[in-house]
Design a protein around this motif. Structure first.
Motif, PDB file in Angstrom:
ATOM      1  N   ALA A   1       0.861  -1.182   0.000  1.00  0.00           N
ATOM      2  CA  ALA A   1       0.000   0.000   0.000  1.00  0.00           C
ATOM      3  C   ALA A   1       0.896   1.229   0.000  1.00  0.00           C
ATOM      4  O   ALA A   1       1.777   1.361   0.848  1.00  0.00           O
ATOM      5  N   VAL A   2       0.691   2.119  -0.964  1.00  0.00           N
ATOM      6  CA  VAL A   2       1.466   3.351  -1.065  1.00  0.00           C
ATOM      7  C   VAL A   2       0.552   4.506  -0.694  1.00  0.00           C
ATOM      8  O   VAL A   2      -0.577   4.600  -1.175  1.00  0.00           O
ATOM      9  N   GLU A   3       1.046   5.378   0.189  1.00  0.00           N
ATOM     10  CA  GLU A   3       0.237   6.506   0.644  1.00  0.00           C
ATOM     11  C   GLU A   3       1.005   7.797   0.402  1.00  0.00           C
ATOM     12  O   GLU A   3       2.224   7.825   0.495  1.00  0.00           O
ATOM     13  N   GLY A   4       0.293   8.870   0.049  1.00  0.00           N
ATOM     14  CA  GLY A   4       0.945  10.141  -0.264  1.00  0.00           C
ATOM     15  C   GLY A   4       1.375  10.880   0.987  1.00  0.00           C
ATOM     16  O   GLY A   4       2.235  10.422   1.733  1.00  0.00           O
ATOM     17  N   CYS A   5       0.793  12.047   1.250  1.00  0.00           N
ATOM     18  CA  CYS A   5       1.105  12.819   2.458  1.00  0.00           C
ATOM     19  C   CYS A   5       0.240  12.318   3.602  1.00  0.00           C
ATOM     20  O   CYS A   5      -0.988  12.337   3.510  1.00  0.00           O
TER      21      CYS A   5
ATOM     22  N   ILE B   1      13.263   0.627 -16.962  1.00  0.00           N
ATOM     23  CA  ILE B   1      12.043   1.429 -16.918  1.00  0.00           C
ATOM     24  C   ILE B   1      11.676   1.671 -15.458  1.00  0.00           C
ATOM     25  O   ILE B   1      11.692   0.756 -14.639  1.00  0.00           O
ATOM     26  N   THR B   2      11.359   2.932 -15.129  1.00  0.00           N
ATOM     27  CA  THR B   2      10.890   3.289 -13.794  1.00  0.00           C
ATOM     28  C   THR B   2       9.419   3.664 -13.857  1.00  0.00           C
ATOM     29  O   THR B   2       9.018   4.478 -14.690  1.00  0.00           O
ATOM     30  N   LYS B   3       8.640   3.045 -12.987  1.00  0.00           N
ATOM     31  CA  LYS B   3       7.214   3.353 -12.872  1.00  0.00           C
ATOM     32  C   LYS B   3       7.040   4.335 -11.719  1.00  0.00           C
ATOM     33  O   LYS B   3       7.292   4.009 -10.560  1.00  0.00           O
ATOM     34  N   PHE B   4       6.618   5.543 -12.059  1.00  0.00           N
ATOM     35  CA  PHE B   4       6.483   6.630 -11.074  1.00  0.00           C
ATOM     36  C   PHE B   4       5.027   6.794 -10.671  1.00  0.00           C
ATOM     37  O   PHE B   4       4.124   6.729 -11.495  1.00  0.00           O
ATOM     38  N   LEU B   5       4.823   7.011  -9.379  1.00  0.00           N
ATOM     39  CA  LEU B   5       3.467   7.273  -8.883  1.00  0.00           C
ATOM     40  C   LEU B   5       3.541   8.262  -7.736  1.00  0.00           C
ATOM     41  O   LEU B   5       4.301   8.076  -6.782  1.00  0.00           O
ATOM     42  N   SER B   6       2.775   9.342  -7.851  1.00  0.00           N
ATOM     43  CA  SER B   6       2.625  10.291  -6.753  1.00  0.00           C
ATOM     44  C   SER B   6       1.168  10.294  -6.328  1.00  0.00           C
ATOM     45  O   SER B   6       0.268  10.174  -7.172  1.00  0.00           O
ATOM     46  N   LEU B   7       0.941  10.397  -5.032  1.00  0.00           N
ATOM     47  CA  LEU B   7      -0.422  10.353  -4.508  1.00  0.00           C
ATOM     48  C   LEU B   7      -0.736  11.599  -3.687  1.00  0.00           C
ATOM     49  O   LEU B   7       0.146  12.359  -3.305  1.00  0.00           O
ATOM     50  N   ASP B   8      -2.011  11.772  -3.410  1.00  0.00           N
ATOM     51  CA  ASP B   8      -2.546  12.941  -2.719  1.00  0.00           C
ATOM     52  C   ASP B   8      -2.348  12.804  -1.209  1.00  0.00           C
ATOM     53  O   ASP B   8      -1.773  11.839  -0.723  1.00  0.00           O
ATOM     54  N   LYS B   9      -2.887  13.757  -0.462  1.00  0.00           N
ATOM     55  CA  LYS B   9      -2.870  13.688   0.997  1.00  0.00           C
ATOM     56  C   LYS B   9      -4.141  13.005   1.499  1.00  0.00           C
ATOM     57  O   LYS B   9      -5.143  12.911   0.782  1.00  0.00           O
ATOM     58  N   CYS B  10      -4.085  12.527   2.729  1.00  0.00           N
ATOM     59  CA  CYS B  10      -5.211  11.797   3.312  1.00  0.00           C
ATOM     60  C   CYS B  10      -6.328  12.763   3.661  1.00  0.00           C
ATOM     61  O   CYS B  10      -6.312  13.431   4.703  1.00  0.00           O
ATOM     62  N   LEU B  11      -7.293  12.857   2.759  1.00  0.00           N
ATOM     63  CA  LEU B  11      -8.428  13.770   2.898  1.00  0.00           C
ATOM     64  C   LEU B  11      -9.650  13.145   2.244  1.00  0.00           C
ATOM     65  O   LEU B  11      -9.520  12.275   1.378  1.00  0.00           O
ATOM     66  N   PRO B  12     -10.855  13.602   2.627  1.00  0.00           N
ATOM     67  CA  PRO B  12     -12.056  13.114   1.942  1.00  0.00           C
ATOM     68  C   PRO B  12     -11.983  13.371   0.434  1.00  0.00           C
ATOM     69  O   PRO B  12     -11.496  14.421  -0.007  1.00  0.00           O
TER      70      PRO B  12
END
Length: 548
Positions: free
Chosen positions: A4-8, A247-258
């Protein structure tokens, strides 16, 4: 193994673990590992809150203290890096990484560990050119300048990471590698975050140091956060040494919010027969030993050794002999000891202490690792330098003011503009905007992370108090499929469609305001209107004035 990957994180551990539990029950899966990409906010008590670069009126005790005090235990092994909103006095105790709570591991300023044979690395903080060449000189209590500079990445840590020769599977940074946005659906990104357009089109958004590491390490996965948007990219590197291009697979995620895409489950191929416990990485530890004498807790600029005739040694990569020596130092056991212990008292809701001063002490985990591997505790060095030079702690009023700054020396990166006081840098989203984002509004204000030049007063030499005794051990976790990401968009002008660049959905839980159980919903494209970040702040009196 399912990761599981989580952002901020912003201290919302309860909500994150609830979301993972919901997904596990709904999809009949078991998450083996949680990776958090910064702004973790490992706040142990009220004193720690004063060491975060957050305006005093927004400081709030979230749920980390429950895990620190052992009231709760993280249900899944959690590994995180630091961002730009951290309890820096806590993280500084662990410069080489360590447990901040049972089953929750911090990677340090920079670090590499192994889990189930998967090599996981990370770099904490964000890039700012005017602090990049300095040492880790900051020490609590912080003044308005060091409150922010303490989380700026340093070239010594990037230099260490560039000594790595063996393949890395996963790497994490808080801010994005500069230029990565050209390898995903750039148009969709700019529809969601319109204020990023100028920096994206001029390729000045993101960290040049992270881009340098991306080129050197070429990991299979790279996870980031910081810009509060979900964005995926697929980057094919140039072939090296007649080998097939990586090859690099990049993923950025949001902050924990509704209603936000803050969590993604990824399947990563583990290595059968590997340890089920979190392990040290021999190559990384050998690099730490080799570079130990390069570390100086100074605010003077430092340049890494180069093959230019001025240095007797410039290659600090790990030899097989050096790695075997590390394994020998650890008595053949690479498992990271589960030796977490409290170093300061935990927050007690029944006895609040709003006027508590920040606490600081050595950490027994760092002491033990340094003794085993003959490393220097950078935190103690910083404390000694602080005692000799002196510093003044920031008042809450000073911390709330925007600071101004300038650059005394040009950056080593020719395209860097992060140190120009007249330039807005969207890579450093203002603190106020993190709490009050509104659809279609830009971030219109100055950089919240500018240098200030406070007066320093002399202080007596500090003696760090001894650490507390150590605790009980905890158990780590379990198993993974490759992540499917879009091909890079051709260019900004060619306008790739949303479908063309969309990330393969992994059923990201999105919380509705007022819900106690997270639900699953799909993202609809634009940046949604939201309330303030923390539930306790949702009902707070609205502040009419933005601090910029």
């Amino acid at each position: 193994m399912k990761v599981a990957v989580e952002g901020c994180c912003h201290g919302e551990l309860d909500k994150i673990y609830e979301s993972i539990s919901y997904l596990e029950n709904k999809e009949d899966v078991k998450v083996d590992l949680l990776l958090c990409c910064g702004d973790f906010q490992a706040v142990r008590n009220e004193g720690d809150m004063k060491c975060m670069a957050v305006p005093a009126k927004y400081r709030h005790m979230q749920t980390f203290y429950k895990y620190y005090s052992r009231e709760k235990k993280a249900p899944v092994l959690t590994i995180f890096i630091g961002g730009n909103h951290e309890a820096s006095n806590h993280l500084q105790e662990l410069p080489y990484g360590g447990w901040v709570a049972p089953n929750i591991y911090y990677l340090g300023y920079a670090g590499v560990v192994r889990f189930k044979g998967v090599r996981i690395g990370g770099l904490s903080g964000i890039f700012k050119s005017y602090d990049y060449k300095k040492g880790h000189f900051e020490f609590p209590p912080y003044n308005p300048e060091t409150l922010r500079s303490v989380y700026h990445i340093r070239n010594i840590d990037v230099f260490k990471l560039k000594q790595i020769k063996m393949p890395i599977d996963i790497f994490m940074t808080h801010d994005w590698p500069r230029g990565i946005y050209h390898y995903g659906n750039t148009n969709q990104l700019l529809r969601q975050k319109k204020f990023l357009r100028q920096e994206v089109e001029s390729s000045t958004l993101g960290s040049p140091a992270a881009a340098e590491l991306l080129d050197h390490l070429q990991p299979t996965y790279w996870f980031s956060a910081h810009l509060h948007v979900k964005f995926a990219a697929l980057m094919q590197h140039e072939a090296k040494n007649n080998a097939a291009p990586k090859i690099t697979k990049f993923l950025s995620l949001d902050k924990c919010l509704p209603h936000r895409d803050f969590l993604q489950i990824v399947e990563v191929a583990d290595r059968p027969g590997s340890s089920e416990h979190l392990e040290y990485d021999p190559e990384w530890l050998a690099i730490l030993k080799a570079t130990d004498n390069l570390q100086k807790p100074s605010c003077n600029f430092w340049n890494p050794p180069q093959d230019n005739g001025l240095h007797t040694r410039w290659d600090f990569s790990a030899s097989e002999e050096a790695m075997m020596k590390v394994v020998s130092d650890l008595s053949g056991d690479l498992c990271i000891p589960e030796n977490f212990s409290l170093t300061v008292p935990a927050y007690d809701p029944s006895r609040p202490q709003p006027n508590a001063h920040p606490a600081y002490s050595t950490n027994p985990q760092t002491t033990e690792l340094c003794a085993t591997l003959s490393l220097t505790d950078i935190y103690i060095l910083s404390g000694q330098a602080y005692g000799e030079e002196g510093a003044t702690g920031a008042t809450e009023e000073e911390e709330d003011e925007d600071s101004t700054g300038s650059v005394d020396e040009p950056s080593e990166y020719p395209t860097d503009t992060s140190g120009l006081s007249s330039s807005y840098n969207p890579d450093e989203i203002t603190i106020e905007d993190e709490w009050e984002e509104v659809e279609d509004e830009g971030v219109g204000s100055q950089d919240s992370d500018r240098d200030s030049s406070p007066q320093r007063e002399t202080a007596n030499r500090l003696i760090l108090p001894p650490p507390c005794t150590a605790p009980e051990s905890e158990a780590p976790l379990r198993s993974l499929r490759p992540l499917s990401l879009p091909p890079p968009s051709a260019s900004l002008s060619q306008g790739s469609s949303e479908e063309e660049g969309s990330f393969t959905s992994a059923r990201v839980p999105k919380r509705n305001s007022g819900e106690t159980t997270p639900g699953i919903a799909s993202h609809t494209g634009g940046t949604p209107q939201i309330k303030r970040r923390n539930q306790s702040i949702y009902t707070a009196v609205e502040d009419e004035e933005s601090e910029g």
